[in-house]
Motif scaffolding. Structure first.
Motif, PDB file in Angstrom:
ATOM      1  N   VAL A  52     -65.157  50.009  31.727  1.00  0.00           N
ATOM      2  CA  VAL A  52     -64.700  51.309  31.265  1.00  0.00           C
ATOM      3  C   VAL A  52     -63.393  51.591  31.997  1.00  0.00           C
ATOM      4  CG1 VAL A  52     -65.176  53.768  31.087  1.00  0.00           C
ATOM      5  CG2 VAL A  52     -67.047  52.126  30.832  1.00  0.00           C
ATOM      6  N   LYS A  54     -59.415  53.694  32.036  1.00  0.00           N
ATOM      7  CA  LYS A  54     -58.712  54.907  31.647  1.00  0.00           C
ATOM      8  C   LYS A  54     -57.586  54.497  30.704  1.00  0.00           C
ATOM      9  CE  LYS A  54     -59.582  57.192  36.042  1.00  0.00           C
ATOM     10  NZ  LYS A  54     -58.986  57.670  37.286  1.00  0.00           N
ATOM     11  N   ILE A  55     -57.175  55.432  29.848  1.00  0.00           N
ATOM     12  CA  ILE A  55     -56.026  55.165  28.977  1.00  0.00           C
ATOM     13  C   ILE A  55     -54.856  54.754  29.869  1.00  0.00           C
ATOM     14  CG2 ILE A  55     -54.347  56.241  27.407  1.00  0.00           C
ATOM     15  CD1 ILE A  55     -57.051  55.766  26.081  1.00  0.00           C
ATOM     16  N   LYS A 124     -68.812  61.297  22.425  1.00  0.00           N
ATOM     17  CA  LYS A 124     -69.764  61.445  23.531  1.00  0.00           C
ATOM     18  C   LYS A 124     -71.209  61.347  23.046  1.00  0.00           C
ATOM     19  CE  LYS A 124     -70.803  64.447  27.424  1.00  0.00           C
ATOM     20  NZ  LYS A 124     -70.426  65.677  28.142  1.00  0.00           N
ATOM     21  N   GLY A 167     -64.817  61.409  24.491  1.00  0.00           N
ATOM     22  CA  GLY A 167     -64.698  60.267  23.590  1.00  0.00           C
ATOM     23  C   GLY A 167     -64.115  59.047  24.278  1.00  0.00           C
ATOM     24  N   ARG A 168     -64.352  57.888  23.657  1.00  0.00           N
ATOM     25  CA  ARG A 168     -63.869  56.613  24.199  1.00  0.00           C
ATOM     26  C   ARG A 168     -63.355  55.744  23.064  1.00  0.00           C
ATOM     27  NH1 ARG A 168     -69.165  54.354  26.934  1.00  0.00           N
ATOM     28  NH2 ARG A 168     -69.941  54.989  24.928  1.00  0.00           N
ATOM     29  N   GLN A 170     -63.344  51.913  21.895  1.00  0.00           N
ATOM     30  CA  GLN A 170     -64.101  50.678  22.119  1.00  0.00           C
ATOM     31  C   GLN A 170     -63.338  49.503  21.538  1.00  0.00           C
ATOM     32  OE1 GLN A 170     -68.239  50.542  20.634  1.00  0.00           O
ATOM     33  NE2 GLN A 170     -67.643  48.648  19.609  1.00  0.00           N
ATOM     34  N   TYR A 184     -64.352  49.772  27.073  1.00  0.00           N
ATOM     35  CA  TYR A 184     -64.017  51.106  26.585  1.00  0.00           C
ATOM     36  C   TYR A 184     -62.846  51.663  27.374  1.00  0.00           C
ATOM     37  CZ  TYR A 184     -68.724  51.130  24.545  1.00  0.00           C
ATOM     38  OH  TYR A 184     -69.852  50.839  23.827  1.00  0.00           O
ATOM     39  N   TRP A 185     -62.073  52.532  26.726  1.00  0.00           N
ATOM     40  CA  TRP A 185     -61.055  53.338  27.395  1.00  0.00           C
ATOM     41  C   TRP A 185     -61.487  54.785  27.238  1.00  0.00           C
ATOM     42  CZ3 TRP A 185     -59.955  48.872  24.919  1.00  0.00           C
ATOM     43  CH2 TRP A 185     -59.182  47.935  25.601  1.00  0.00           C
ATOM     44  N   ALA A 186     -61.680  55.492  28.347  1.00  0.00           N
ATOM     45  CA  ALA A 186     -62.081  56.900  28.306  1.00  0.00           C
ATOM     46  C   ALA A 186     -60.847  57.762  28.049  1.00  0.00           C
ATOM     47  CB  ALA A 186     -62.730  57.286  29.630  1.00  0.00           C
ATOM     48  N   LEU A 187     -61.002  58.729  27.155  1.00  0.00           N
ATOM     49  CA  LEU A 187     -59.884  59.634  26.844  1.00  0.00           C
ATOM     50  C   LEU A 187     -59.723  60.677  27.938  1.00  0.00           C
ATOM     51  CD1 LEU A 187     -60.414  60.179  23.030  1.00  0.00           C
ATOM     52  CD2 LEU A 187     -58.782  58.690  24.156  1.00  0.00           C
TER      53      LEU A 187
END
Length: 187
Positions: A52, A54-55, A124, A167-168, A170, A184-187
């Protein structure tokens, strides 16, 4: 005796095909994050993790199954919201906003099929959205990459504003894990 050997051979071949079709021997995709805090999350198989990020962080996907040895770096940046597609005939989002992100894919080793459909938006609550049919240039086009090659472009999702919180983004796995989340990148 020949008939018995033929039946045993066919049964063994069927077992191998069944194992491959059911994913035996798969699960060789792994992911890691660079450029910040990596937060691996346990997935269904205890020995695997799903990164996971971060952007703005780069995720590295590795596939070393069935004689393949592919390494790909993927970076997702610049998450922006738009209420209309560019151009005089631009469409409006059906669900709320167009979420537009820049993606860069670098094939470090082996091969990789970069494709905007490798990415999904996951809210989420677990609701999954595929890419939207909207054009924000430059688009990320489906491209086969070899070691040393890269491609970049935009991906777009039509989502509600409420879904953005938590949101993420994937990306699907590579190799036999093409249908499983790899990172995943978490928004």
């Amino acid at each position: 005796m020949l008939r018995k050997n033929l039946l045993l051979t066919l049964a063994a071949a069927g077992a191998v095909v069944t194992m491959l079709a059911c994913g035996a021997g798969s699960g060789d995709t792994s992911s890691s994050v660079t450029g910040g805090d990596a937060k691996p999350v346990e997935s269904a198989a205890p020995e695997k993790t799903t990164a996971v990020a971060k952007i703005g962080q780069t995720v590295t996907l590795n596939n070393d199954g069935l004689g393949e040895n592919d390494i790909v770096e993927i970076t997702v940046t610049n998450a922006k919201q738009h209420t209309k597609e560019p151009g005089s005939f631009g469409s409006k989002p059906e669900r709320g906003v167009f979420l537009v992100l820049d993606v860069t894919v670098v094939c470090k080793q082996g091969t990789y099929h970069a494709n905007p459909y490798n990415f999904k938006f996951v809210a989420k609550d677990g609701t999954v959205s595929d890419g939207a049919f909207a054009t924000f240039k430059p688009e990320l086009h489906a491209t086969d990459l070899s070691a040393g090659q890269k491609v970049a472009g935009k991906i777009v999702f039509d989502v509600s504003k409420a879904a953005l919180t938590g949101g993420r983004i994937q990306v699907d796995g590579i190799g036999l894990d093409y249908d499983k989340p790899a990172a995943y990148w978490a928004l």
